[in-house]
Design an enzyme around this catalytic site. Structure first.
Site, PDB file in Angstrom:
ATOM      1  N   ARG A 223     -33.439  24.333 -48.703  1.00  0.00           N
ATOM      2  CA  ARG A 223     -34.599  25.142 -49.053  1.00  0.00           C
ATOM      3  C   ARG A 223     -35.766  24.630 -48.223  1.00  0.00           C
ATOM      4  O   ARG A 223     -35.855  23.416 -47.952  1.00  0.00           O
ATOM      5  CB  ARG A 223     -34.945  25.015 -50.547  1.00  0.00           C
ATOM      6  CG  ARG A 223     -33.998  25.768 -51.468  1.00  0.00           C
ATOM      7  CD  ARG A 223     -34.186  27.289 -51.377  1.00  0.00           C
ATOM      8  NE  ARG A 223     -33.334  28.021 -52.278  1.00  0.00           N
ATOM      9  CZ  ARG A 223     -32.161  28.574 -51.953  1.00  0.00           C
ATOM     10  NH1 ARG A 223     -31.692  28.453 -50.711  1.00  0.00           N
ATOM     11  NH2 ARG A 223     -31.477  29.250 -52.833  1.00  0.00           N
ATOM     12  N   GLU A 252     -41.091  31.667 -46.854  1.00  0.00           N
ATOM     13  CA  GLU A 252     -40.306  32.748 -46.228  1.00  0.00           C
ATOM     14  C   GLU A 252     -40.826  34.113 -46.681  1.00  0.00           C
ATOM     15  O   GLU A 252     -41.210  34.259 -47.849  1.00  0.00           O
ATOM     16  CB  GLU A 252     -38.828  32.603 -46.629  1.00  0.00           C
ATOM     17  CG  GLU A 252     -38.213  31.348 -46.082  1.00  0.00           C
ATOM     18  CD  GLU A 252     -36.796  31.093 -46.611  1.00  0.00           C
ATOM     19  OE1 GLU A 252     -36.230  31.981 -47.271  1.00  0.00           O
ATOM     20  OE2 GLU A 252     -36.289  30.001 -46.361  1.00  0.00           O
ATOM     21  N   HIS A 270     -33.010  32.578 -42.723  1.00  0.00           N
ATOM     22  CA  HIS A 270     -32.292  32.309 -43.982  1.00  0.00           C
ATOM     23  C   HIS A 270     -31.006  33.155 -44.065  1.00  0.00           C
ATOM     24  O   HIS A 270     -30.872  34.016 -44.944  1.00  0.00           O
ATOM     25  CB  HIS A 270     -33.187  32.574 -45.189  1.00  0.00           C
ATOM     26  CG  HIS A 270     -32.691  31.906 -46.439  1.00  0.00           C
ATOM     27  ND1 HIS A 270     -33.513  31.445 -47.433  1.00  0.00           N
ATOM     28  CD2 HIS A 270     -31.433  31.627 -46.864  1.00  0.00           C
ATOM     29  CE1 HIS A 270     -32.800  30.923 -48.414  1.00  0.00           C
ATOM     30  NE2 HIS A 270     -31.513  31.026 -48.088  1.00  0.00           N
TER      31      HIS A 270
HETATM   32  P1  NAP Z   1     -24.288  21.145 -55.234  1.00  0.00           P
HETATM   33  O1  NAP Z   1     -22.809  21.192 -55.163  1.00  0.00           O
HETATM   34  O2  NAP Z   1     -24.942  21.101 -56.573  1.00  0.00           O
HETATM   35  O3  NAP Z   1     -24.776  19.894 -54.355  1.00  0.00           O
HETATM   36  C1  NAP Z   1     -26.091  19.461 -54.340  1.00  0.00           C
HETATM   37  C2  NAP Z   1     -26.159  18.036 -53.840  1.00  0.00           C
HETATM   38  O4  NAP Z   1     -27.533  17.639 -53.775  1.00  0.00           O
HETATM   39  C3  NAP Z   1     -25.440  17.032 -54.718  1.00  0.00           C
HETATM   40  O5  NAP Z   1     -24.806  16.110 -53.891  1.00  0.00           O
HETATM   41  C4  NAP Z   1     -26.572  16.351 -55.471  1.00  0.00           C
HETATM   42  O6  NAP Z   1     -26.124  15.044 -55.792  1.00  0.00           O
HETATM   43  C5  NAP Z   1     -27.674  16.381 -54.420  1.00  0.00           C
HETATM   44  N1  NAP Z   1     -29.009  16.298 -55.009  1.00  0.00           N
HETATM   45  C6  NAP Z   1     -29.513  17.025 -56.036  1.00  0.00           C
HETATM   46  N2  NAP Z   1     -30.764  16.649 -56.294  1.00  0.00           N
HETATM   47  C7  NAP Z   1     -31.059  15.643 -55.444  1.00  0.00           C
HETATM   48  C8  NAP Z   1     -32.200  14.832 -55.228  1.00  0.00           C
HETATM   49  N3  NAP Z   1     -33.301  14.961 -55.978  1.00  0.00           N
HETATM   50  N4  NAP Z   1     -32.151  13.897 -54.248  1.00  0.00           N
HETATM   51  C9  NAP Z   1     -31.053  13.738 -53.504  1.00  0.00           C
HETATM   52  N5  NAP Z   1     -29.922  14.494 -53.653  1.00  0.00           N
HETATM   53  C10 NAP Z   1     -29.939  15.431 -54.617  1.00  0.00           C
HETATM   54  O7  NAP Z   1     -24.928  22.396 -54.508  1.00  0.00           O
HETATM   55  P2  NAP Z   1     -24.335  23.275 -53.285  1.00  0.00           P
HETATM   56  O8  NAP Z   1     -23.480  24.344 -53.818  1.00  0.00           O
HETATM   57  O9  NAP Z   1     -23.776  22.337 -52.258  1.00  0.00           O
HETATM   58  O10 NAP Z   1     -25.693  23.943 -52.745  1.00  0.00           O
HETATM   59  C11 NAP Z   1     -26.776  23.144 -52.356  1.00  0.00           C
HETATM   60  C12 NAP Z   1     -27.991  23.977 -52.056  1.00  0.00           C
HETATM   61  O11 NAP Z   1     -27.862  24.597 -50.798  1.00  0.00           O
HETATM   62  C13 NAP Z   1     -28.312  25.139 -52.997  1.00  0.00           C
HETATM   63  O12 NAP Z   1     -28.904  24.722 -54.191  1.00  0.00           O
HETATM   64  C14 NAP Z   1     -29.235  25.983 -52.147  1.00  0.00           C
HETATM   65  O13 NAP Z   1     -30.577  25.593 -52.324  1.00  0.00           O
HETATM   66  C15 NAP Z   1     -28.803  25.663 -50.714  1.00  0.00           C
HETATM   67  N6  NAP Z   1     -28.150  26.825 -50.063  1.00  0.00           N
HETATM   68  C16 NAP Z   1     -28.732  27.400 -48.975  1.00  0.00           C
HETATM   69  C17 NAP Z   1     -28.124  28.478 -48.371  1.00  0.00           C
HETATM   70  C18 NAP Z   1     -28.714  29.143 -47.166  1.00  0.00           C
HETATM   71  O14 NAP Z   1     -28.517  30.328 -46.990  1.00  0.00           O
HETATM   72  N7  NAP Z   1     -29.408  28.413 -46.316  1.00  0.00           N
HETATM   73  C19 NAP Z   1     -26.934  28.988 -48.883  1.00  0.00           C
HETATM   74  C20 NAP Z   1     -26.371  28.382 -49.982  1.00  0.00           C
HETATM   75  C21 NAP Z   1     -26.981  27.286 -50.572  1.00  0.00           C
HETATM   76  P3  NAP Z   1     -26.752  14.188 -56.974  1.00  0.00           P
HETATM   77  O15 NAP Z   1     -26.716  15.021 -58.195  1.00  0.00           O
HETATM   78  O16 NAP Z   1     -25.955  12.965 -57.068  1.00  0.00           O
HETATM   79  O17 NAP Z   1     -28.132  13.883 -56.523  1.00  0.00           O
HETATM   80  C1  8YV Z   2     -28.773  33.475 -50.041  1.00  0.00           C
HETATM   81  C2  8YV Z   2     -28.820  31.021 -50.630  1.00  0.00           C
HETATM   82  O1  8YV Z   2     -29.610  33.702 -48.948  1.00  0.00           O
HETATM   83  O2  8YV Z   2     -27.008  30.904 -52.107  1.00  0.00           O
HETATM   84  C3  8YV Z   2     -28.120  30.481 -51.810  1.00  0.00           C
HETATM   85  O3  8YV Z   2     -28.676  29.578 -52.455  1.00  0.00           O
HETATM   86  O4  8YV Z   2     -29.845  30.555 -50.242  1.00  0.00           O
HETATM   87  C4  8YV Z   2     -28.205  32.135 -49.875  1.00  0.00           C
HETATM   88  O5  8YV Z   2     -26.848  32.184 -50.027  1.00  0.00           O
HETATM   89  C5  8YV Z   2     -29.522  33.939 -51.174  1.00  0.00           C
HETATM   90  O6  8YV Z   2     -29.533  33.232 -52.339  1.00  0.00           O
HETATM   91  C6  8YV Z   2     -29.112  35.363 -51.400  1.00  0.00           C
HETATM   92  O7  8YV Z   2     -29.815  35.914 -52.330  1.00  0.00           O
END
Ligand code: NAP
Ligand code: 8YV
Length: 309
Positions: A223, A252, A270
């Site tokens: 994010r 954004e 994004h």
């Molecule tokens: P997840 O499985 O919950 O993994 C999140 C990781 O972050 C865990 O390892 C967690 O470990 C760590 N974390 C949480 N809070 C933290 C903190 N304060 N300091 C350090 N580490 C921390 O989540 P995911 O499914 O991998 O997704 C992660 C994130 O990616 C989403 O929440 C979203 O914001 C982002 N995302 C972006 C896109 C995009 O389009 N760019 C798409 C999908 C997701 P601990 O609990 O041990 O800290």
């Molecule tokens: C999407 C994302 O852009 O899954 C997330 O957390 O950031 C992306 O996959 C978005 O949430 C779609 O609405």
């Protein structure tokens, strides 16, 4: 049929399935029958504005098209007994590809060299300057969760040494750092993939960027809030940080002109999960959660705070 409030867009397939079970009202249309709404379909960008949630006395469930749900106040929802779901796992591989693609684009100067050909520089001035190899790098993953692990897996064939920082140590073979700055100092490339929200707000700050250093590369697919954008711009401008590959930004779709003007950054709007295939899977899970909640009162993928509700 029960009434659903649609916040943001949905795909045609999602709409078709939802229309069979719900009367759909769009927030964008300006008015909705607040008393009647029991379900919300939204996404990670739009979330649920606080005033909208407060206006719906009979709300039972919110389904988020996306895994990140920092734009939804889950504590308020939970205190009202409102279930919140999201779309974990189905997008892991895609977002990991985006992270690796940004890293490669930075290392191999993809945009500069594309411009080198298009501008005629290749013919006029000769070969482009050399770039850096993606092979055998030390990569620090900030947030080794579902997507973080998928990034580590995708980088394995490149001889990458993976290390990571998160709040808790995981049961993995990679070296764990309990301090983000210490990890940044030790790696060539830092990839951010934590959730957004207050706990991670600007945790990649000036100190972390300086530790990554002039030969370092920052990739952010988490994010925009996770990185201090002003500190990032200053570090890139001063040469205290080498490169940045960014899919997400603080405000954004606004991207600061300073970032847009830099040649050592690669910018994406994004689109981490934005392929036809992955968005279809996310859309299916978003709707499946709504339909199962309607039929059985249960859901497939609650956010962690709502597990067991
Ligand atoms: P997840 O499985 O919950 O993994 C999140 C990781 O972050 C865990 O390892 C967690 O470990 C760590 N974390 C949480 N809070 C933290 C903190 N304060 N300091 C350090 N580490 C921390 O989540 P995911 O499914 O991998 O997704 C992660 C994130 O990616 C989403 O929440 C979203 O914001 C982002 N995302 C972006 C896109 C995009 O389009 N760019 C798409 C999908 C997701 P601990 O609990 O041990 O800290
Ligand atoms: C999407 C994302 O852009 O899954 C997330 O957390 O950031 C992306 O996959 C978005 O949430 C779609 O609405």
């Amino acid at each position: 049929m029960p009434d659903l409030l649609q916040i943001g867009g949905v795909t045609d397939v999602m709409r078709g399935r939802l229309e069979e079970a719900f009367t759909i009202h769009k927030l964008a249309d300006g008015s909705y029958p607040a008393e009647a709404i029991t379900h919300i379909a939204t996404n990670g960008h739009d979330g649920v504005p606080a005033e909208v949630m407060a206006s719906l006395p009979n709300l039972k469930m919110i389904s988020c098209y996306g895994v990140g749900y920092d734009a939804i106040d889950v504590s308020v929802a939970k205190s009202r007994g409102v279930m919140v779901t999201h779309t974990p796992n189905v997008l892991n591989a895609e977002v990991a590809t985006t992270a690796v693609m940004l890293m490669m684009a930075c290392y191999r100067e993809l945009l500069r060299d594309d411009a080198w050909v298009r501008s005629g520089d290749w013919e006029k001035t000769g070969n482009a300057p050399l770039t850096r190899s993606v092979d055998n790098q030390k990569v620090g993953i900030l947030g080794l969760g579902r997507i973080g692990q998928a990034i580590a897996d995708k980088l394995a064939p490149f001889g990458t040494t993976i290390v990571y920082h998160s709040r808790t140590q995981k049961d993995v073979a990679y070296q764990y750092y309990d301090n983000l700055t210490d990890m940044a100092r030790d790696v060539d490339c830092l990839i951010c993939i934590t959730p957004g929200g207050p706990a991670t707000n600007k945790i990649v700050n000036r100190e972390v960027l300086d530790a990554l250093g002039p030969e370092g590369t920052l990739i952010n697919v988490s994010r925009g809030s996770v990185v201090d954008e002003a500190a990032l711009i200053a570090a890139l401008q001063d040469g205290r940080l080498g490169w940045a590959g960014l899919d997400v930004f603080e405000a954004e779709p606004h991207v600061p002109e300073a970032l847009r003007a830099m040649s050592n950054v690669v910018l994406l709007p994004h689109v981490g999960s934005a392929t036809v295939e992955t968005r279809a899977a996310m859309g299916a899970l978003t709707v499946d959660n709504l339909l199962q909640h309607l039929a059985q009162g249960t859901v497939i993928s609650p956010v962690p705070e709502c597990v067991g509700m």
